[in-house]
Write a protein that holds these residues in place. Structure first.
Motif, short mmCIF file in Angstrom:
data_model
loop_
_atom_site.label_atom_id
_atom_site.label_comp_id
_atom_site.label_asym_id
_atom_site.label_seq_id
_atom_site.Cartn_x
_atom_site.Cartn_y
_atom_site.Cartn_z
N SER A 168 -2.77 6.79 2.13
CA SER A 168 -1.31 6.69 2.01
C SER A 168 -0.73 7.90 1.28
CB SER A 168 -0.92 5.40 1.27
OG SER A 168 -1.43 4.27 1.92
N ARG A 206 -4.30 3.83 -4.24
CA ARG A 206 -4.29 4.71 -3.07
C ARG A 206 -5.52 5.61 -3.00
NH1 ARG A 206 -0.56 8.58 -2.48
NH2 ARG A 206 -0.28 8.91 -4.73
N GLY A 257 1.40 9.53 4.76
CA GLY A 257 0.89 8.25 5.22
C GLY A 257 -0.54 8.27 5.70
#
Length: 117
Positions: A84, A66, A14
């Motif tokens: 992420s 991402r 994350g």
């Protein structure tokens, strides 16, 4: 041409990391630059690439949305912003120089990215 990659590390899922790759020798602004990853037991895979002057950018489907590749020609450096992060992003990441055509001619030593879930 010599390439030095940095910025890898051990992070939790994350979070974000930014990889850097600095080139020495040659004319950086004319190069197509790419990032590749190689997970344990797997073949090296394409991650992202950026054409000279940033006129074209490509991403692997697995990282679209991402990861962001960018370049700073004044610093002879290409970046890979990785947001992420997922455990499946764990790999050694390599930067590479493409002089012409579609292949890559010079490779950096790689930087390890480990994402814990």
């Amino acid at each position: 041409v010599q390439l030095q990659a940095s910025g890898g590390g051990l992070v939790q899922a994350g979070v974000s990391l930014r990889l850097s790759c600095t080139a020495s020798g040659g004319t950086f602004s004319t190069y197509r630059m790419g990032w590749f990853s190689q997970a344990p037991g797997k073949e090296r895979e394409f991650v992202a690439a950026i054409r000279r002057s940033g006129t074209s950018i490509w991403y692997a489907d697995s990282v679209k949305g991402r990861f962001t590749i960018s370049r700073d020609d004044a610093k002879n450096t290409v970046y890979l912003q990785m947001n992420s992060l997922k455990s499946e992003d764990t790999a050694v990441y390599y930067c590479a120089v493409g002089l012409d055509g579609m292949g890559y001619d010079y490779w950096g030593q790689g930087t390890q990215v480990t994402v814990s879930s």
